[in-house]
Write a protein that holds these residues in place. Structure first.
Motif, PDB file in Angstrom:
ATOM      1  N   ARG A   1     106.008  29.015  45.584  1.00 26.01           N
ATOM      2  CA  ARG A   1     106.274  28.856  47.103  1.00 26.01           C
ATOM      3  C   ARG A   1     107.627  28.461  47.377  1.00 26.01           C
ATOM      4  O   ARG A   1     108.417  27.969  46.418  1.00 26.01           O
TER       5      ARG A   1
ATOM      6  N   ARG B   1     100.293  17.321  50.617  1.00 24.76           N
ATOM      7  CA  ARG B   1      99.544  18.798  51.187  1.00 24.76           C
ATOM      8  C   ARG B   1     100.151  19.863  50.697  1.00 24.76           C
ATOM      9  O   ARG B   1      99.634  20.725  49.963  1.00 24.76           O
TER      10      ARG B   1
ATOM     11  N   LYS C   1     100.304  20.384  46.828  1.00 24.26           N
ATOM     12  CA  LYS C   1      98.967  20.954  46.465  1.00 24.26           C
ATOM     13  C   LYS C   1      98.779  22.431  46.445  1.00 24.26           C
ATOM     14  O   LYS C   1      98.360  23.048  45.841  1.00 24.26           O
ATOM     15  N   ARG C   2      99.584  22.849  47.743  1.00 25.58           N
ATOM     16  CA  ARG C   2      99.561  24.172  47.988  1.00 25.58           C
ATOM     17  C   ARG C   2     100.720  24.985  47.367  1.00 25.58           C
ATOM     18  O   ARG C   2     101.106  26.075  47.676  1.00 25.58           O
ATOM     19  N   GLU C   3     101.461  24.300  46.318  1.00 27.87           N
ATOM     20  CA  GLU C   3     102.385  24.694  45.304  1.00 27.87           C
ATOM     21  C   GLU C   3     103.627  25.112  46.301  1.00 27.87           C
ATOM     22  O   GLU C   3     104.421  26.112  45.733  1.00 27.87           O
ATOM     23  N   TRP C   4     103.976  24.158  47.163  1.00 24.12           N
ATOM     24  CA  TRP C   4     105.329  24.449  47.764  1.00 24.12           C
ATOM     25  C   TRP C   4     106.185  23.412  46.859  1.00 24.12           C
ATOM     26  O   TRP C   4     105.727  22.453  46.050  1.00 24.12           O
TER      27      TRP C   4
ATOM     28  N   ASP D   1      93.779  19.572  57.257  1.00 25.92           N
ATOM     29  CA  ASP D   1      94.078  21.108  56.804  1.00 25.92           C
ATOM     30  C   ASP D   1      94.759  21.939  58.042  1.00 25.92           C
ATOM     31  O   ASP D   1      95.626  22.687  57.527  1.00 25.92           O
TER      32      ASP D   1
ATOM     33  N   GLU E   1      98.364  24.077  58.088  1.00 27.45           N
ATOM     34  CA  GLU E   1      98.285  25.561  58.194  1.00 27.45           C
ATOM     35  C   GLU E   1      99.162  25.737  59.187  1.00 27.45           C
ATOM     36  O   GLU E   1      99.964  26.853  59.247  1.00 27.45           O
TER      37      GLU E   1
ATOM     38  N   GLU F   1     102.742  25.713  57.784  1.00 30.86           N
ATOM     39  CA  GLU F   1     103.151  26.734  57.005  1.00 30.86           C
ATOM     40  C   GLU F   1     103.410  27.878  57.460  1.00 30.86           C
ATOM     41  O   GLU F   1     104.315  28.807  57.277  1.00 30.86           O
TER      42      GLU F   1
END
Length: 376
Positions: free
Chosen positions: A3, A28, A31-34, A355, A359, A362
Motif C-alpha cells: 500500500r 487499522r 494492518k491493511r498493509e499501509w 471498520d 474503509e 481508504e
C-alpha cells in the motif's frame, strides 16, 4: 500489494479523543498493509509504545506548547522529504495549518486536514483556514454540525469539505457483565446507581455544570455516585467545587484510566456536560457498551445520542435541565434502560464502527490520489 505511504500529523499525541482516533486509524491502516508514520508537533505523551509495537514509527517536531517555532516547519519538511508519503493527513487546527504551510517547501501529492471540533479557536483561526484552503486538497469534519458551521462562517468552501465521522471498536467497547461485577466490587459501588464521565478536566467539558446537576440529584437519590475519569488543568478547581457542594465521597475522581471499557460496563449511565464538542469519542464508546446517555446538545452530540431513544439531550450550561434528564434515566426501569442502551449500540454498529470508518478513509485517499493522477 504494498500500500502507499501515509503520514499522520497531529498537534499532540496524548490520551485525548482526537489523538485516540488518529492512533486507531493508523493502526487499522497498518494492518491493511499501509505504510504508516505518525508525526507529533509536541513531544508525544502517549501511545508511542503501542504504535511502535505495531511497526509505526513516531516522530516529534519538539515544539513547546504556546510557543511558535518556525524551525518546526523545517523539521516537518525534512521528514516529508525523507519519507516521501503520498498522503499527508493532519489532525486538529495547529497541525492542519502547519501541514498546509509545508506545501511551500515540499509538495506532498495529497493533503487531507481533519477538524475535530465545531469551534477550533475563534475567528482568527477560521480566517487561517480560509486563507490557507488553496494549499489543502480536502478538509474533513468529524460531525455534520461542524461541517455546516465551517461552511457558514466561510472557513472552508462546501465543495472542499466532507463529513467523515469518528469510529469506535465495537469489539473492544461492548457489554460485558463479568467486568461489571468485578469492577463495581473493586470500587465499592455495588448497590448504588452510578454515573460516569470520562474526559479532560478543561473548560470545554464544563464539569461545574455537571457537579451542580449532581448536587441536585443527591437531594433525591442520596446513595447515587458519580465517577469522573480524566486529568486536566482545572483539576484542582473541579475537585474544590465538588467539596464545596458537599459531594465528597459521592463524586470519585479516578484520574487517567486505561480500562475505560471496563469502567463503562461497571456503571449504570453516562453523562456529558460539555459546553462545546466535535464528535466525542466517549459518547460513541458509551453507546457501544450499551449505556443510556444524558448529554448536552452541542456539536455532533445529537448525531450520536438519539434524543428519547438512546438517551436525552439538554441545553448546555443548564444544571437544572441536566439534573432533570439524569433523574429521567434513573426513574426508568432496568428493562427500559437496557432497551435504551441496546438501541444505542445498534446505532453505533450501523453508523460508527471502526471498520466502516477506515474503509471510508481508504476510499477517500484513493479518490484523491486518482484525482491527482497518482498511480497506486
Amino acid at each position: 500489494m504494498q500500500r502507499p505511504k501515509v503520514d499522520f500529523l497531529t498537534t499532540a499525541l496524548n490520551y485525548g479523543g482526537a489523538e485516540t482516533q488518529l492512533v486507531r486509524l493508523a493502526m487499522r491502516l497498518k494492518k491493511r498493509e499501509w505504510n504508516v508514520r505518525v508525526i507529533s508537533m509536541l513531544p508525544p505523551a502517549a501511545y508511542v509504545s503501542e504504535l511502535e509495537v505495531t511497526g509505526i514509527p513516531v516522530f516529534s517536531l519538539d515544539m513547546r506548547r504556546g510557543i511558535p517555532d518556525p524551525r518546526a516547519l523545517l523539521r516537518l519538511a525534512s521528514i516529508l522529504r525523507r519519507e516521501r508519503p503520498l498522503v499527508l493527513h493532519s489532525h486538529m487546527v495547529h497541525a492542519n495549518l502547519l501541514a498546509r504551510a509545508s506545501r511551500f517547501l515540499i509538495r506532498t501529492p495529497v493533503l487531507v486536514c481533519t477538524a475535530h471540533n465545531i469551534v477550533e479557536g475563534g475567528r482568527l483561526r477560521e480566517m487561517g483556514y480560509r486563507l490557507t484552503d488553496p494549499l489543502c486538497d480536502l478538509t474533513t469534519q468529524v460531525s455534520r454540525a461542524g461541517l455546516e458551521r465551517y461552511v457558514r462562517v466561510g472557513a472552508v468552501p462546501r465543495i472542499k469539505i466532507r463529513h467523515i465521522p469518528n469510529g469506535v471498536d465495537t469489539h473492544q467497547f461492548r457489554p460485558n457483565t463479568e467486568s461489571r461485577h468485578r469492577l463495581r466490587k473493586e470500587l465499592g459501588i455495588e448497590d448504588e446507581f452510578v454515573w460516569l464521565a470520562v474526559g479532560r478536566l478543561e473548560e470545554a467539558k464544563d464539569y461545574p455544570t455537571m457537579l451542580k446537576a449532581f448536587a441536585e440529584i443527591k437531594k433525591n437519590r442520596p446513595h447515587s455516585k458519580l465517577l469522573i475519569a480524566g486529568q486536566g488543568s482545572l483539576k484542582d478547581g473541579v475537585e474544590k467545587l465538588a467539596r464545596d457542594l458537599g459531594l465528597t465521597g459521592s463524586v470519585i475522581f479516578l484520574g487517567v484510566r486505561r480500562d475505560v471499557p471496563d469502567l463503562m460496563n461497571a456503571v449504570d449511565a453516562y453523562v456529558m456536560s460539555s459546553a462545546w464538542e466535535g464528535m466525542p469519542m466517549v459518547l460513541l464508546e458509551a453507546s457501544a457498551v450499551g449505556l443510556p446517555i444524558v448529554a448536552t446538545d452541542v456539536g455532533g452530540n445529537r448525531e450520536v445520542v438519539l434524543d428519547g431513544v438512546t438517551g436525552f439531550l439538554v441545553p448546555p450550561k443548564k444544571p437544572q435541565a441536566l439534573a432533570g434528564a439524569m433523574m429521567n434515566v434513573m426513574d426508568l426501569s432496568p428493562e427500559e434502560r437496557a432497551a435504551m442502551g441496546s438501541a444505542g449500540r445498534k446505532h453505533i454498529e450501523a453508523n460508527y464502527s471502526m471498520d466502516r470508518v477506515v474503509e471510508m478513509w481508504e476510499a477517500l485517499y484513493f479518490e484523491l490520489l486518482e484525482r491527482k493522477g497518482v498511480r497506486v
